[in-house]
Design a protein around this motif. Structure first.
Motif, PDB file in Angstrom:
ATOM      1  N   CYS A  94      36.336  48.407  47.419  1.00 51.46           N
ATOM      2  CA  CYS A  94      37.970  46.639  46.341  1.00 51.46           C
ATOM      3  C   CYS A  94      36.398  45.817  46.892  1.00 51.46           C
ATOM      4  O   CYS A  94      35.918  45.731  47.334  1.00 51.46           O
ATOM      5  CB  CYS A  94      38.425  46.351  48.514  1.00 51.46           C
ATOM      6  SG  CYS A  94      39.722  45.130  47.290  1.00 51.46           S
ATOM      7  N   GLY A 142      47.936  51.890  46.591  1.00 54.48           N
ATOM      8  CA  GLY A 142      47.022  51.420  46.675  1.00 54.48           C
ATOM      9  C   GLY A 142      45.927  51.439  47.889  1.00 54.48           C
ATOM     10  O   GLY A 142      46.092  50.700  49.191  1.00 54.48           O
ATOM     11  N   ASP A 146      42.379  48.233  46.138  1.00 50.57           N
ATOM     12  CA  ASP A 146      43.717  47.293  45.484  1.00 50.57           C
ATOM     13  C   ASP A 146      44.541  47.765  44.279  1.00 50.57           C
ATOM     14  O   ASP A 146      44.142  47.954  43.756  1.00 50.57           O
ATOM     15  CB  ASP A 146      43.349  46.054  45.391  1.00 50.57           C
ATOM     16  CG  ASP A 146      44.431  45.012  45.782  1.00 50.57           C
ATOM     17  OD1 ASP A 146      44.763  44.340  46.179  1.00 50.57           O
ATOM     18  OD2 ASP A 146      45.100  44.783  44.639  1.00 50.57           O
ATOM     19  N   SER A 149      44.005  43.804  41.429  1.00 53.80           N
ATOM     20  CA  SER A 149      43.178  43.084  41.752  1.00 53.80           C
ATOM     21  C   SER A 149      42.395  43.037  40.464  1.00 53.80           C
ATOM     22  O   SER A 149      42.004  42.324  39.870  1.00 53.80           O
ATOM     23  CB  SER A 149      42.241  42.937  42.518  1.00 53.80           C
ATOM     24  OG  SER A 149      41.848  44.115  43.126  1.00 53.80           O
ATOM     25  N   THR A 176      48.731  45.540  46.835  1.00 54.35           N
ATOM     26  CA  THR A 176      47.783  44.060  46.206  1.00 54.35           C
ATOM     27  C   THR A 176      47.772  43.174  47.979  1.00 54.35           C
ATOM     28  O   THR A 176      48.316  42.322  48.564  1.00 54.35           O
ATOM     29  CB  THR A 176      47.982  43.668  44.671  1.00 54.35           C
ATOM     30  OG1 THR A 176      46.947  42.976  44.467  1.00 54.35           O
ATOM     31  CG2 THR A 176      49.398  42.572  45.554  1.00 54.35           C
ATOM     32  N   LYS A 177      46.964  42.459  47.429  1.00 54.98           N
ATOM     33  CA  LYS A 177      46.627  40.772  48.234  1.00 54.98           C
ATOM     34  C   LYS A 177      46.249  40.595  47.064  1.00 54.98           C
ATOM     35  O   LYS A 177      45.339  39.268  47.476  1.00 54.98           O
ATOM     36  CB  LYS A 177      45.530  40.885  48.851  1.00 54.98           C
ATOM     37  CG  LYS A 177      45.877  41.754  50.759  1.00 54.98           C
ATOM     38  CD  LYS A 177      44.617  41.375  51.644  1.00 54.98           C
ATOM     39  CE  LYS A 177      44.996  42.272  52.962  1.00 54.98           C
ATOM     40  NZ  LYS A 177      43.789  43.707  53.209  1.00 54.98           N
ATOM     41  N   SER A 178      45.964  40.203  46.395  1.00 53.69           N
ATOM     42  CA  SER A 178      46.207  39.679  44.480  1.00 53.69           C
ATOM     43  C   SER A 178      46.872  39.270  44.882  1.00 53.69           C
ATOM     44  O   SER A 178      48.837  39.206  45.141  1.00 53.69           O
ATOM     45  CB  SER A 178      45.419  40.119  43.466  1.00 53.69           C
ATOM     46  OG  SER A 178      46.156  41.170  42.587  1.00 53.69           O
ATOM     47  N   THR A 212      40.593  37.267  48.896  1.00 54.90           N
ATOM     48  CA  THR A 212      42.044  37.603  48.602  1.00 54.90           C
ATOM     49  C   THR A 212      42.850  36.080  48.353  1.00 54.90           C
ATOM     50  O   THR A 212      41.948  35.014  48.164  1.00 54.90           O
ATOM     51  CB  THR A 212      42.431  38.243  49.999  1.00 54.90           C
ATOM     52  OG1 THR A 212      42.484  36.532  50.525  1.00 54.90           O
ATOM     53  CG2 THR A 212      42.039  39.471  49.955  1.00 54.90           C
TER      54      THR A 212
END
Length: 368
Positions: A94, A142, A146, A149, A176-178, A212
């Protein structure tokens, strides 16, 4: 959130993948001086040291995957309670750099990898569909990368949504962390797509979740997805103990409850910080004792991971659960990768497991 593609200093494309759609897109996205065609033996696999882990996040590698894309969730272990989940691995590593990321404990490749042969993944899913199309199966993308992203390069979100239109009983989850949902937010779907965000208080995002999207960006993108008819979920994971943890996590619950109703959400999972023993030294070398994940007191768990003491985990779980439930009993919360003891003290255990999935997919049970 800054453009993740700008973080890559170099892009390598395996010669066997240079004609793939993903590679052709990369040729258009990145400057020519950043892109090189290489052979399979260019990279050497070995356990990475802390500096190599840091450097790997600035290198992108496009290659075919030789193994099986579809596997059981790693939470399906004898010492843990699993929520009957399966993973579809479409890449590895990632470009984001969360201090607690479990990838640090086993990553052995010095680049962020996107697999270019997604058609092989669809072949595996097609074979599964022939015998299990009527079963309710939850599949997520995921686990090792991710889900969204790097979607501007792969566009796998669009391909997967189109495939799952023919599998209305299956559930696909992007985690996701996007805030990158633009490629598919107007795509037609059958209501079986879940867009999930891992969330933490903004204090934790700024201190531990480097590179992020902010909490606000994640919540706003979740609103967009909901308004487009997608199911949404939140993963409050990992819960990280710190001085003001009660204040910060209660504020996080308040922010979610202000924007969403229980009916908007497919689920909310809770998980406490945990990691492999060898990861402790890596985290300390990379992030130092200023990182909250390096300060806590951890104990060996039955599954071999280091975790907070059972009583502290239980206190944190019950605090967050009660803060949700005092607003409504309908918030769909469950625990992730936790021991049976935690489940018994907090909530009802997952649905039972049955053994009827084809062995070809390296799994032994699915959901009912």
């Amino acid at each position: 959130m800054t453009d993740p593609l700008k973080r890559f200093h170099k892009v390598y494309i395996d010669e066997s993948s240079q004609n793939s759609e993903t590679a052709q897109r990369a040729f258009k996205i990145f400057p020519k001086n950043k892109v090189s065609i290489i052979t399979e033996d260019f990279f050497k696999k070995s356990r990475l040291n802390p500096q190599q882990i840091q450097d790997s996040k600035k290198i992108l590698y496009l290659k075919e995957f030789k193994g099986s894309f579809f596997k059981r969730c790693p939470g399906a272990k004898p010492k843990l309670m699993c929520c009957n989940y399966f993973v579809l691995n479409l890449g590895q590593n990632c470009e984001m750099d969360c201090s607690y990321c479990y990838l640090q404990s086993f990553i052995n490749f010095p680049a962020v990898v996107i697999y270019t042969n997604i058609e092989k993944a669809f072949q595996e899913l097609t074979a599964l569909k022939q015998s299990h199309n009527s079963h309710y199966i939850r599949i997520g993308t995921g686990e090792q990368i991710d889900s969204l992203s790097l979607d501007d390069i792969s566009l796998y979100s669009v391909k997967l949504i189109d495939f799952f239109n023919d599998c209305p009983n299956w559930l696909l989850e992007f985690k996701t962390k996007s805030d990158n949902i633009k490629n598919f937010e107007n795509r037609k779907h059958k209501g079986n797509i879940v867009v999930s965000w891992s969330v933490n208080p903004e204090f934790i995002v700024q201190k531990e979740e480097h590179g992020t999207a902010s909490l606000k960006q994640r919540l706003l993108s979740a609103l967009r997805a909901r308004d487009k008819g997608f199911k949404i979920s939140f993963h409050i994971d990992p819960l990280i103990y710190h001085k003001d943890w009660q204040k910060n996590y209660s504020e996080l619950v308040d922010q979610i409850a202000l924007l969403f109703s229980p009916q908007d959400l497919k689920h909310i999972s809770l998980g406490a910080l945990r990691f492999q023993p060898e990861q402790k030294a890596i985290m300390r070398k990379r992030f130092g004792m200023q990182s909250l994940v390096c300060r806590g007191e951890f104990f060996n768990s039955k599954d071999g991971k280091l975790r907070y003491h059972q009583e502290l985990r239980q206190e944190m779980f019950q605090f967050v659960l009660k803060h949700f439930k005092k607003r409504s009993q309908d918030w769909p919360c469950f625990l992730c990768m936790e021991t049976p003891e935690s489940w018994m003290q907090s909530m009802k255990a997952p649905t039972k497991q049955i053994s009827n999935i084809k062995k070809d997919f390296d799994i032994s049970w699915t959901c009912i």
